[in-house]
Write a protein that holds these residues in place. Structure first.
Motif, short mmCIF file in Angstrom:
data_model
loop_
_atom_site.label_atom_id
_atom_site.label_comp_id
_atom_site.label_asym_id
_atom_site.label_seq_id
_atom_site.Cartn_x
_atom_site.Cartn_y
_atom_site.Cartn_z
N LYS A 529 43.27 41.05 50.75
CA LYS A 529 42.74 40.45 51.32
C LYS A 529 42.50 39.67 50.03
N THR A 530 41.49 38.19 50.44
CA THR A 530 41.60 37.03 49.77
C THR A 530 40.71 36.36 50.56
N GLY A 531 39.65 35.12 49.89
CA GLY A 531 38.45 34.44 50.45
C GLY A 531 37.80 33.98 49.63
N ASN A 532 37.03 33.35 50.07
CA ASN A 532 35.99 32.30 49.76
C ASN A 532 34.49 32.65 50.38
N THR A 533 33.92 32.56 49.66
CA THR A 533 31.87 32.16 50.38
C THR A 533 31.82 31.39 49.70
N LEU A 534 30.61 31.07 49.86
CA LEU A 534 29.45 29.79 49.49
C LEU A 534 28.57 30.46 50.15
N ARG A 535 26.87 30.39 49.43
CA ARG A 535 26.28 30.74 49.89
C ARG A 535 25.09 29.33 49.20
N THR A 536 23.73 29.34 49.48
CA THR A 536 23.17 28.34 49.00
C THR A 536 21.80 28.78 49.38
N ASP A 537 21.27 29.04 48.15
CA ASP A 537 19.47 29.13 48.30
C ASP A 537 18.73 28.44 48.29
N VAL A 565 25.94 29.72 44.80
CA VAL A 565 27.28 30.70 44.53
C VAL A 565 28.58 30.27 45.06
N ASN A 566 29.36 29.96 44.84
CA ASN A 566 30.81 29.73 45.42
C ASN A 566 32.05 30.89 45.27
N ASP A 567 32.12 31.68 45.37
CA ASP A 567 33.00 32.85 45.23
C ASP A 567 34.09 33.17 45.75
N THR A 568 35.48 33.00 45.11
CA THR A 568 37.08 33.33 45.55
C THR A 568 37.85 34.27 45.29
N TYR A 569 38.15 35.16 46.46
CA TYR A 569 37.83 36.61 45.65
C TYR A 569 39.69 36.52 46.20
N LEU A 570 40.44 37.98 45.75
CA LEU A 570 41.18 38.68 45.49
C LEU A 570 41.44 39.70 45.67
N TRP A 571 41.18 40.57 46.78
CA TRP A 571 41.16 41.62 46.69
C TRP A 571 42.46 42.63 46.76
N ALA A 572 42.83 43.73 45.95
CA ALA A 572 44.00 44.72 46.98
C ALA A 572 43.42 46.15 46.78
N LYS A 573 44.16 47.12 47.88
CA LYS A 573 44.15 48.65 47.44
C LYS A 573 45.43 49.06 47.70
N TYR A 574 45.91 49.88 47.43
CA TYR A 574 46.97 50.69 47.65
C TYR A 574 46.14 52.37 47.60
N PHE A 575 47.08 52.79 48.57
CA PHE A 575 46.46 54.55 49.20
C PHE A 575 47.69 54.97 48.96
N TYR A 576 47.96 55.74 48.20
CA TYR A 576 49.15 56.91 47.29
C TYR A 576 49.17 58.71 48.38
N LYS A 577 50.04 58.61 49.71
CA LYS A 577 49.88 59.73 49.45
C LYS A 577 51.26 61.10 48.66
N PHE A 578 50.73 61.51 48.15
CA PHE A 578 51.41 62.60 46.81
C PHE A 578 52.05 63.56 48.14
N SER A 579 51.65 64.03 49.64
CA SER A 579 50.91 65.00 50.08
C SER A 579 50.52 65.14 51.41
N LYS A 580 50.61 66.09 51.98
CA LYS A 580 49.65 65.78 53.15
C LYS A 580 48.00 65.86 52.69
N LYS A 581 47.70 66.77 51.30
CA LYS A 581 46.71 67.57 50.58
C LYS A 581 46.16 66.57 49.71
N TRP A 582 47.01 65.32 48.93
CA TRP A 582 46.77 65.50 47.61
C TRP A 582 47.00 63.53 48.24
N SER A 583 45.95 62.28 47.35
CA SER A 583 46.26 61.08 47.66
C SER A 583 45.76 60.70 46.53
N ILE A 584 45.97 59.43 46.19
CA ILE A 584 44.95 58.27 45.34
C ILE A 584 44.98 57.15 46.15
N THR A 585 43.55 56.54 45.69
CA THR A 585 43.29 54.86 46.00
C THR A 585 42.64 54.66 44.41
#
Length: 904
Positions: A529-537, A565-585
């Protein structure tokens, strides 16, 4: 003293009698275990033969079993001294066989049964077997009639009876150890995270089923795509309650004192297309009918797809002290609440759904306390006393419009609008070291929240979400004090001068985000996901002192600044299943942040900085087998400061406190890691969890305080290396031989940090907290049930030249008596013990409710008596890194409500 002693002796004797009666009752039971083999006349085993144990007189089912493929069966149950039971063996095509059992029979016997074939020609018969619990994929369904006894008034009373579901005193609902995401009615959600407003008011009688929805997705198009661990509840109503208006009216009044009342009205209609739920609550018995209102105004699903902006909130500079004890709120909360909520769901077509919520809450709250605070630090010692009363008038208005339109079966659009307005006037009368002081605070909060979200599901389990959010929140405050505790700080001022501060923290937030999810055929999941947020206090405070000759506005105690605060972000995630019982994120979160600070008070040029940082995290989950699961996670984080942490000059935060920020941009770095272990599943008879977490803040905000007997000046500073470690263990075991559920829990936490007090070198402080406890809740089918528990808590704080600790205990015993089909009695007792109080360190409380059904499921009459021992005050002891406090709270006096309930 004699009166208190007699009260304690009375309570102790009463508890002993209850315990004795309980154990006598338990001794009336004997455990029966019967096993054997069911065969036909040729000695062939009859698999799937039914074995049912009934009470002979009532024909009530006690337990049952189904023979396995070898015809073997086993049943265990408790048998009463005088009761008789029937065990029935049956199988399709065979004549049933019955055997009567009493306590005089062999209580651990083998009973082999041979069924005789039934040669009668039968017409077609359809047999429906109803099970109290049904499991289907990610849904567990509980049929409420098998778990309730008719003493339940509202939904949260019913949910307390469902195995695996717990409801805390404040209404928080957990399945196992996890809080639920929402509570729905007939698969429709009214209140999201503000579900307490529903469960504290919805009548329990019409609820036929409770469904636990595992791996729940708030967005239906993401079901089966996102990797969700959320849990939701769905309440299914009986057929009699559907497609017609129904509800209840409960009226309670204290006819003795004529001072207390409790009135509730619910009106519902759940049709095929439209659903309506209207309710109102008026009471002055300390009952909280809404839960935490902020969960309605700021319902949050932060971290899930499409949740941009869910973590946005406002802060306020001034908070009048309403420090409350670790104690049941309804005992010390003097209120006068009026609540009205109008909610509806419209379905103009199968694709189109409109949800509306209208909410209004009026309340008058009062707290009363007397406290003695002892200060010990850096060679300085003094004691302050406060006799304090706080009265608050609140008006909260909230409206929500939620429009969902399905563009197709695979695409939808949501438009969500929320508006809230809260106005509060707070007045505090206190004697500070015998000096009368009056505080007034006018507090307003306006919030407008607009969200639009587009969801599209593609073939092969892919989805795209595009979300936009706009929030505007304003929070002005007006604060006055008629006593100047800062006269030694400001020249030409006197103690009798008036203090005033006008302040506000307003902000605007704008954000947009695109989120792509791709579930692979092998079960792997890729998200980006990617996005931009702007908050002014905009923060502003104007502090002034009115003297006999002038109005003084001291330099260094005024603030006006804009923080963007102006925040431009790029977020990535990968969920890997070695088997039905074991996974890594694995997750990586990239931020490009531009901070801008325009301080109008100091007339300095705007400051600006641009920074880039990465927050990575890694988690793994391993299911050793169906009963053992381990989860390990670690993360590095960098956090940007908010406006309350960076303002430069002092601002008034209490009648004798000033605070200020660091005056600079700050990014705080931290590391965290956690390990959890589960043995069994929450719906099993035995379930255990263990959780350990460690967090280290490489940079953390702490305080540099100048503390005198009259006032405190505090500023934020940044120091190094704060550490937190915490662990907890819980065990949940159903003890079949006494039909009771045993819970054991223990927790530990340790915090190591530093601060500065009165120009001392940085003080190293260690705070340790321990707690452990047991609970036992019965599930008898007779007239009597109990719930008993105890918890011990130990706190200790150590710093340079200072050490303090205490150990407290809380215990309870709740008893339920269903004397017949019309009359039931509920008794609740509590005991509190405070280890560091030299006197008045033990308190007892008892409440009683008796209900009589005049017309079953229609009209009932009840008597509810609270604080039977009429305990007027409650004293507790607390500690912190600069001393200790002994605080006495005024409690609601004894009262008894006569209640009439009518269901229609």
């Amino acid at each position: 003293m004699t009166k208190d002693k007699s009260k304690k002796e009375l309570m102790s004797n009463w508890l002993l009698r209850l315990f004795f009666g309980f154990f006598c009752m338990c001794s009336c039971y004997s455990q029966v275990t019967i096993s054997g083999v069911v065969t036909n006349e040729l000695d062939n085993p009859l698999s799937l033969a039914n074995v049912i144990v009934n009470e002979l007189e009532t024909d009530k089912i006690i337990t049952y079993a189904i023979a396995d493929q070898n015809g073997s069966y086993k049943v265990s149950f408790n048998i009463l001294e005088e009761a008789q039971y029937t065990i029935t063996f049956s199988s399709i095509g065979f004549k049933p066989f019955k055997q009567t059992i009493t306590k005089n029979d062999d209580l651990s016997s083998v009973l082999n049964v041979q069924l005789i074939e039934d040669n009668e020609i039968l017409e077609e018969v359809i047999v429906y077997a109803e099970r109290p619990i049904e499991v289907s994929k990610d849904t567990i369904t509980f049929k409420t009639k098998n778990f309730t006894d008719g003493t339940e008034t509202v939904a949260e009373d019913l949910l307390r009876k469902i195995p695996g579901i717990s409801v805390s005193d404040d209404g928080t609902i957990k399945v196992g150890n996890q809080e639920v995401e929402k509570v729905m009615i007939e698969n429709d959600d009214f209140f999201e995270k503000g579900y307490k407003t529903l469960t504290k008011n919805l009548p329990a009688a019409p609820i036929e089923k409770v469904e636990v929805l595992k791996r729940y997705s708030n967005n239906k198009l993401l079901k089966g795509i996102e990797e969700s661990d959320k849990i939701a509840l769905n309440l299914t109503l009986s057929d009699e309650a559907k497609r017609q208006w129904f509800g209840n009216i409960n009226l309670g009044y204290d006819i003795a004192t004529q001072e207390r009342y409790d009135a509730r009205v619910n009106l519902l209609n759940f049709g095929k297309k439209n659903k309506y739920y209207f309710f109102t609550n008026l009471n002055n018995v300390g009952y909280d009918a809404t839960g935490d209102i902020s969960n309605l105004i700021r319902s949050s699903s932060y971290g899930e797809p499409g949740s941009i902006g869910d973590n946005q909130q406002n802060n306020q500079l001034i908070q009048l002290s309403d420090r409350v004890p670790y104690f049941k709120e309804s005992r010390f909360k003097f209120n006068n609440a009026e609540l009205l909520s109008l909610n509806a769901i419209f379905n103009p077509s199968e694709r189109f759904k409109i949800k509306t919520i209208g909410f209004a809450n009026w309340d008058e709250l009062a707290y009363f306390r007397n406290s003695t605070d002892t200060f010990v630090a850096n060679g300085t010692n003094f004691t302050n006393s406060e006799n304090y009363s706080l009265k608050s008038d609140f008006i909260t208005l909230f409206a929500k419009l939620d429009i969902n339109y399905d563009l197709s079966k695979t695409a939808s659009i949501q438009v969500l609008s929320k508006y809230s307005n809260t106005q509060a006037h707070k007045r505090s009368d206190l004697l500070f070291n015998n000096t009368p002081t009056l505080q007034n605070l006018d507090d307003t909060n306006n919030r407008f929240d607009q969200k639009i979200a587009y969801s599209k599901k593609f073939k092969n389990n892919k989805a795209l979400l595009i979300t936009g959010r706009y929030i505007k929140e304003e929070a002005p405050q007006g604060f006055t004090v008629n006593q100047n505790n800062f006269f030694s700080l400001f020249d030409q001022t006197e103690p009798q001068d008036d203090i005033e501060q006008q302040s506000s923290i307003n902000y605007e937030y704008l954000g947009a985000e695109a989120h792509w999810l791709d579930r692979k055929e092998n079960g792997h999941l890729f998200e980006i996901k990617t996005g931009n947020t702007l908050r002014t206090d905009h923060l502003k405070n104007t502090f002034s002192i009115t003297t006999s000759n002038d109005i003084i506005t001291p330099v260094g105690f005024q603030n006006e600044l804009n923080y963007t605060v102006n925040d431009t972000y790029l977020w990535a995630k990968y969920f890997y299943k070695f088997s039905k019982k074991w996974s890594i994120t694995a997750t990586i979160n990239n931020h490009l942040i531009t901070n801008s600070h325009d301080n109008k008070t100091t007339d300095s040029n705007p400051n600006k900085e641009t920074i880039f940082f990465i927050n990575p995290s890694l988690a793994t989950s391993l299911e050793i087998n169906d009963k053992n699961k381990i989860t390990l996670s670690s993360a590095l984080t960098r956090r940007n400061s908010d406006v309350t942490e960076i303002y430069t000059d002092y601002a008034l935060t209490g009648y004798r406190n000033f605070s200020r920020g660091t005056g600079a941009f700050n990014q705080l770095n931290a590391f965290s890691s956690s390990l959890s272990y589960e043995l069994g599943n929450w719906s099993d008879r035995f379930f255990a969890t263990a959780f350990v977490t460690y967090a280290k803040s490489f940079d953390f905000l702490t305080s540099n305080r100048t503390i005198t007997q009259d006032f405190t000046l505090s500023e934020n500073i940044i120091l190094k290396d704060q550490e937190i470690i915490s662990a907890n263990v819980s065990l949940d075991n159903y003890l079949k031989f006494i039909k009771s559920n045993l819970k054991a829990k223990a927790s530990y936490s340790s915090l190591n940090f530093q601060n500065v007090v009165n120009d001392s070198p940085a003080r190293k402080i260690t705070s340790n907290n321990y707690s452990y406890g047991l609970e036992l809740r019965s599930g008898f089918s007779g007239i009597f049930n109990y719930h008993i528990g105890t918890t011990w808590r130990t706190n200790s704080i150590t710093s340079t030249g200072f050490k303090n600790d205490f150990t407290n205990n809380e215990s309870f015993l709740d008893l339920s008596f269903i004397l017949n089909k019309k009359l039931n009695i509920q008794v609740q007792t509590e005991r509190y013990f405070f280890g560091n109080l030299a006197s008045d360190n033990t308190y007892y409380f008892a409440d009683l409710t008796a209900t009589y059904d005049i017309i079953k499921n229609k009209v009932s009459l009840s008597l509810s008596a609270n604080n039977l021992f009429n305990t007027e005050v409650f004293k507790e002891f607390t500690i912190n890194d600069i001393g200790s406090s002994t605080t006495e709270y005024r409690l609601l006096p004894r009262y008894a409500l006569l209640k009439l309930s009518y269901r229609f």
